[in-house]
Write an enzyme that holds these catalytic residues in place. Sequence first.
Site, short mmCIF file in Angstrom:
data_model
loop_
_atom_site.label_atom_id
_atom_site.label_comp_id
_atom_site.label_asym_id
_atom_site.label_seq_id
_atom_site.Cartn_x
_atom_site.Cartn_y
_atom_site.Cartn_z
N CYS A 132 65.88 39.62 40.75
CA CYS A 132 65.47 38.52 41.62
C CYS A 132 64.69 37.53 40.76
O CYS A 132 64.30 37.86 39.64
CB CYS A 132 64.62 39.04 42.78
SG CYS A 132 63.04 39.71 42.24
N HIS B 41 61.02 48.59 37.53
CA HIS B 41 61.53 49.96 37.63
C HIS B 41 62.91 50.08 37.01
O HIS B 41 63.90 50.23 37.71
CB HIS B 41 61.55 50.41 39.10
CG HIS B 41 60.17 50.66 39.62
ND1 HIS B 41 59.75 50.26 40.85
CD2 HIS B 41 59.11 51.26 39.03
CE1 HIS B 41 58.48 50.60 41.00
NE2 HIS B 41 58.07 51.20 39.91
N HIS C 282 54.34 41.48 41.62
CA HIS C 282 53.74 41.60 42.96
C HIS C 282 52.23 41.39 42.99
O HIS C 282 51.60 41.64 44.01
CB HIS C 282 54.17 42.87 43.70
CG HIS C 282 54.35 44.07 42.87
ND1 HIS C 282 55.46 44.86 42.96
CD2 HIS C 282 53.58 44.60 41.92
CE1 HIS C 282 55.34 45.85 42.10
NE2 HIS C 282 54.22 45.71 41.45
N CYS D 47 54.82 36.66 41.18
CA CYS D 47 55.93 35.86 41.71
C CYS D 47 55.35 34.73 42.58
O CYS D 47 54.47 34.98 43.40
CB CYS D 47 56.84 36.76 42.55
SG CYS D 47 58.09 35.83 43.42
N GLU E 213 51.47 44.98 46.03
CA GLU E 213 51.50 43.61 46.56
C GLU E 213 50.54 43.48 47.75
O GLU E 213 49.78 42.51 47.85
CB GLU E 213 52.93 43.25 47.02
CG GLU E 213 53.01 41.86 47.62
CD GLU E 213 54.36 41.53 48.24
OE1 GLU E 213 55.39 42.01 47.74
OE2 GLU E 213 54.37 40.80 49.25
N THR F 67 56.40 40.67 51.13
CA THR F 67 57.65 39.91 50.94
C THR F 67 58.93 40.70 51.21
O THR F 67 59.95 40.12 51.55
CB THR F 67 57.72 39.34 49.51
OG1 THR F 67 57.52 40.40 48.59
CG2 THR F 67 56.71 38.25 49.29
N CYS G 260 60.68 37.44 51.65
CA CYS G 260 61.58 36.90 50.62
C CYS G 260 62.95 37.53 50.84
O CYS G 260 63.04 38.76 50.96
CB CYS G 260 61.06 37.26 49.25
SG CYS G 260 62.29 37.06 47.97
#
Length: 277
Positions: free
Chosen positions: A17, A42, A74, A96, A126, A161, A189
């Site tokens: 992403c 990851h 995050h 992000c 996050e 998100t 998101c």
Amino acid sequence: MNIHEPKVVLAKKSGFCFGVKRAVDLALKTSGPIFTLGPLIHNPQVIARLEDKGVRSVESLDQVEGGRLIIRAHGIPRSIVSEAETRGLTVIDATCPFVRKVQQTAQSMSREGYQVVIIGEANHPEVIGIADRVDRPIILETLAQAAALGRYLRIGVVAQTTQSEESYRAIVRELKKHTKAMKVADTICNATKKNQEAAKALAERVEVMIVVGGYNSGNTRRLAGLCSAIVTTHHIEVAGELQAVWFEGKTSVGVTGGASTPDWIIKDIVERIEHGF
Ligand code: F3S
């Protein structure tokens, strides 16, 4: 592969992403030593590449001896940023921008006197980073938890998100019963959702799916789960795991990758299936 090569179709949306790509690119172009609190991503192959470049994942700032600290996509609590700066570390912010937006929105709701409710997983980094920017945050994940809340003068709601829109909307509907003044921010998101939709659409039209990504990547495992409900699916990390027997008698193969899977691994796998391995 000695048998006929099947037609390989790549999912319309797959792999990194925007936020993860940005964080990895930032780490790769920064000179070491560089530290991250927890793995940047990851995916073991990307982590190995990052380690070659001097990027090391640590559990706490106590393990860092000078250098640069990269904030993961995050985000992290402000207290850790200040602690890192106090210790003389250069902090590189790879949070992000979408996550940054949630942090800022929650912070301004809190300043305006709203009781901030964060919908997400309480232990997720996050959510911890968002909660840190808010006065007495409430974190909840289920409708039952929302129903159990008391009444508040004003409620401001933000979402982690990666929350599902359906459950976010259901919880928001419930929260409306708990206040007369509510602000709701649209902070989900849809990068993950787009990957999932593209993978499912592809799985419908091929005979076998290859899902590429870390075995430790939750979103890759979820993709594999969604595809295997539709068609025979194999989750692999690297091209070396491909087996000719999976493609015997097959004319079409679909390939997709999780949000933490880099393009170079996906491309390698597509080429190996197309041209033999
Ligand atoms: Fe950012 Fe969305 Fe990825 S919030 S880190 S672009 S999943």
